[in-house]
Structure formats: structure tokens, C-alpha cells
Design a protein around this motif. Structure first.
Motif, PDB file in Angstrom:
ATOM      1  N   THR A 112      27.579   4.117 -22.789  1.00 29.76           N
ATOM      2  CA  THR A 112      28.037   5.390 -22.063  1.00 29.76           C
ATOM      3  C   THR A 112      28.630   5.172 -20.609  1.00 29.76           C
ATOM      4  OG1 THR A 112      26.320   6.083 -20.714  1.00 29.76           O
ATOM      5  CG2 THR A 112      25.964   6.269 -22.975  1.00 29.76           C
ATOM      6  N   PRO A 113      29.505   6.060 -20.253  1.00 28.40           N
ATOM      7  CA  PRO A 113      30.037   5.957 -18.916  1.00 28.40           C
ATOM      8  C   PRO A 113      29.133   5.681 -17.896  1.00 28.40           C
ATOM      9  CG  PRO A 113      31.146   7.616 -20.021  1.00 28.40           C
ATOM     10  CD  PRO A 113      29.966   7.059 -20.840  1.00 28.40           C
ATOM     11  N   TYR A 114      27.836   6.111 -18.164  1.00 28.98           N
ATOM     12  CA  TYR A 114      26.613   6.116 -17.101  1.00 28.98           C
ATOM     13  C   TYR A 114      25.809   4.490 -17.150  1.00 28.98           C
ATOM     14  CZ  TYR A 114      27.671  10.938 -17.226  1.00 28.98           C
ATOM     15  OH  TYR A 114      28.301  12.137 -17.195  1.00 28.98           O
ATOM     16  N   GLY A 115      26.246   3.916 -18.262  1.00 24.29           N
ATOM     17  CA  GLY A 115      25.399   2.568 -18.600  1.00 24.29           C
ATOM     18  C   GLY A 115      24.762   2.840 -19.936  1.00 24.29           C
ATOM     19  N   LYS A 116      23.840   1.617 -19.968  1.00 20.92           N
ATOM     20  CA  LYS A 116      23.195   1.781 -21.552  1.00 20.92           C
ATOM     21  C   LYS A 116      22.070   2.845 -21.646  1.00 20.92           C
ATOM     22  CE  LYS A 116      23.995  -3.050 -22.260  1.00 20.92           C
ATOM     23  NZ  LYS A 116      25.035  -2.861 -23.244  1.00 20.92           N
ATOM     24  N   VAL A 117      22.002   3.611 -22.902  1.00 21.47           N
ATOM     25  CA  VAL A 117      21.148   4.828 -23.370  1.00 21.47           C
ATOM     26  C   VAL A 117      20.489   4.462 -24.447  1.00 21.47           C
ATOM     27  CG1 VAL A 117      20.987   7.302 -23.347  1.00 21.47           C
ATOM     28  CG2 VAL A 117      22.404   6.152 -21.577  1.00 21.47           C
ATOM     29  N   LYS A 118      19.265   4.526 -24.384  1.00 23.35           N
ATOM     30  CA  LYS A 118      18.519   4.620 -25.815  1.00 23.35           C
ATOM     31  C   LYS A 118      18.786   5.970 -26.563  1.00 23.35           C
ATOM     32  CE  LYS A 118      14.726   1.400 -24.381  1.00 23.35           C
ATOM     33  NZ  LYS A 118      13.571   1.550 -23.745  1.00 23.35           N
ATOM     34  N   VAL A 119      19.177   5.724 -27.788  1.00 19.04           N
ATOM     35  CA  VAL A 119      19.219   6.937 -28.805  1.00 19.04           C
ATOM     36  C   VAL A 119      18.421   6.793 -29.895  1.00 19.04           C
ATOM     37  CG1 VAL A 119      20.813   8.198 -30.143  1.00 19.04           C
ATOM     38  CG2 VAL A 119      21.597   7.184 -28.242  1.00 19.04           C
ATOM     39  N   LYS A 120      17.627   7.862 -29.847  1.00 16.56           N
ATOM     40  CA  LYS A 120      16.508   7.903 -31.270  1.00 16.56           C
ATOM     41  C   LYS A 120      17.314   8.825 -32.123  1.00 16.56           C
ATOM     42  CE  LYS A 120      12.444   7.869 -28.572  1.00 16.56           C
ATOM     43  NZ  LYS A 120      11.027   8.438 -28.048  1.00 16.56           N
ATOM     44  N   SER A 121      17.247   7.976 -33.285  1.00 22.01           N
ATOM     45  CA  SER A 121      17.770   8.678 -34.527  1.00 22.01           C
ATOM     46  C   SER A 121      16.622   8.752 -35.628  1.00 22.01           C
ATOM     47  CB  SER A 121      19.027   7.862 -35.358  1.00 22.01           C
ATOM     48  OG  SER A 121      19.844   7.875 -34.291  1.00 22.01           O
ATOM     49  N   PRO A 133      19.362  11.458 -27.305  1.00 22.66           N
ATOM     50  CA  PRO A 133      19.206  10.429 -26.318  1.00 22.66           C
ATOM     51  C   PRO A 133      17.766  10.399 -25.580  1.00 22.66           C
ATOM     52  CG  PRO A 133      20.516  12.314 -25.386  1.00 22.66           C
ATOM     53  CD  PRO A 133      20.427  12.559 -26.920  1.00 22.66           C
ATOM     54  N   GLU A 134      17.434   9.327 -25.320  1.00 23.69           N
ATOM     55  CA  GLU A 134      15.987   9.136 -24.681  1.00 23.69           C
ATOM     56  C   GLU A 134      15.961   9.797 -23.266  1.00 23.69           C
ATOM     57  OE1 GLU A 134      12.232   8.408 -24.156  1.00 23.69           O
ATOM     58  OE2 GLU A 134      13.534   7.504 -26.008  1.00 23.69           O
TER      59      GLU A 134
END
Length: 165
Positions: A112-121, A133-134
Motif C-alpha cells: 500500500t502507499p503506507y507500506g505492507k499490510v496484512k489482509v485476511k480473506s 485489513p489487519e
């Protein structure tokens, strides 16, 4: 003539939902300092609880109280019960058994523009039905960048939708 026939059948249909045996252990608490709840909840999770929640209730003589409910794997109740008896003011617990149905889940890391983000699906019948998003990652970004948490969530959720299509 006086005949009873019973048929037992199991469905072969698999919806992609995992079903596990679970136990619910509960107690009512009406005479404990509420400041202790956070510590007790953390201790219950450390002891193997899968979920812990507190429900306000009115007990006899119209006393306000709370029901502390703990969802755990069947067979893990002894540890949970010991903790409830030793760390809370309760004098008794209830337990009952059932099944817990859960969607299959996957976690991925997106840029993301903010850095890496964990996403749970979550998936049902092999199809992705939910993504988010986490929470901890979003909180960290919001604090570091001094941005509203709601803004971070909205922007990352837009990226998740674009990625799905």
C-alpha cells in the motif's frame, strides 16, 4: 404393524466450512472489580480460549452482573474452569458443548502507499466472500502517520476491492 425404521445419512456436500467440536464455559460475576476483566480475558486466551466475551445481565434481587463466556476446544475446559475459579469471584460455572462452523481463511500481505499490510480473506464454497485489513497494521500506520484510523481502513479496503476484480 408396529415397525419403526430409522435411517442415518450424512451429506457429501462440502460448503468449504470447517466444523469443529467446541465447548462453552460460562459464569456469572456480580462482586468483582471490573478492572480485573482485561487481565482475566488475556489469561483465558493464554489458556487456550478461542473467544471470550462479557454480557451484562441482571441477577436475583435486581443486582447488575456480567456473564463471562468462554469458547474453547472440547477437552480444554479443565484449564478454563480452573482459571475461572482461581482468578474470578465466581462460585460456579456452566458448560455445554456444540459445534463451531468457520469459513476457510487466508492471510496475504499487500503493498500500500503506507507500506505492507496484512489482509485476511474468508472463503465460502471456494469463493472469496470477505476481506479486511489487519487491525494491528492499520493502527500502527494511523499512529505513525497521525492519520485517522477510519481513513486508513477505507483506503486499504478500496485497494482490496480493486485487487479482487
Amino acid at each position: 404393524p408396529n415397525v419403526l425404521r430409522v435411517m442415518l445419512a450424512e451429506s457429501e456436500q462440502n460448503s468449504g466450512v470447517d466444523v469443529v467440536k467446541a465447548a462453552v464455559v460460562e459464569c456469572n460475576i456480580d462482586d468483582m472489580n471490573p478492572e480485573y476483566y482485561d487481565y482475566i480475558i488475556e489469561s483465558l486466551f493464554d489458556a487456550g480460549a478461542k473467544d471470550v466475551y462479557i454480557t451484562p445481565v441482571i441477577m436475583k434481587k435486581s443486582r447488575p452482573a456480567a456473564t463471562l463466556s468462554v469458547l474453547t476446544d472440547a477437552g480444554n475446559e479443565p484449564q478454563i474452569i480452573e482459571l475461572l475459579f482461581t482468578e474470578t469471584s465466581t462460585l460456579g460455572v456452566r458448560k455445554y458443548y456444540g459445534e463451531k462452523s468457520m469459513l476457510r481463511r487466508e492471510t496475504e500481505i499487500i503493498d500500500t502507499p503506507y507500506g505492507k499490510v496484512k489482509v485476511k480473506s474468508a472463503f465460502y464454497n471456494g469463493k472469496k466472500v470477505k476481506s479486511k485489513p489487519e487491525y494491528e497494521d492499520c493502527i500502527k500506520i494511523a499512529r505513525e502517520r497521525k492519520l485517522p484510523l477510519n481513513q486508513i481502513y477505507k483506503e486499504i479496503e478500496k485497494m482490496i476491492i480493486i485487487k479482487k476484480t
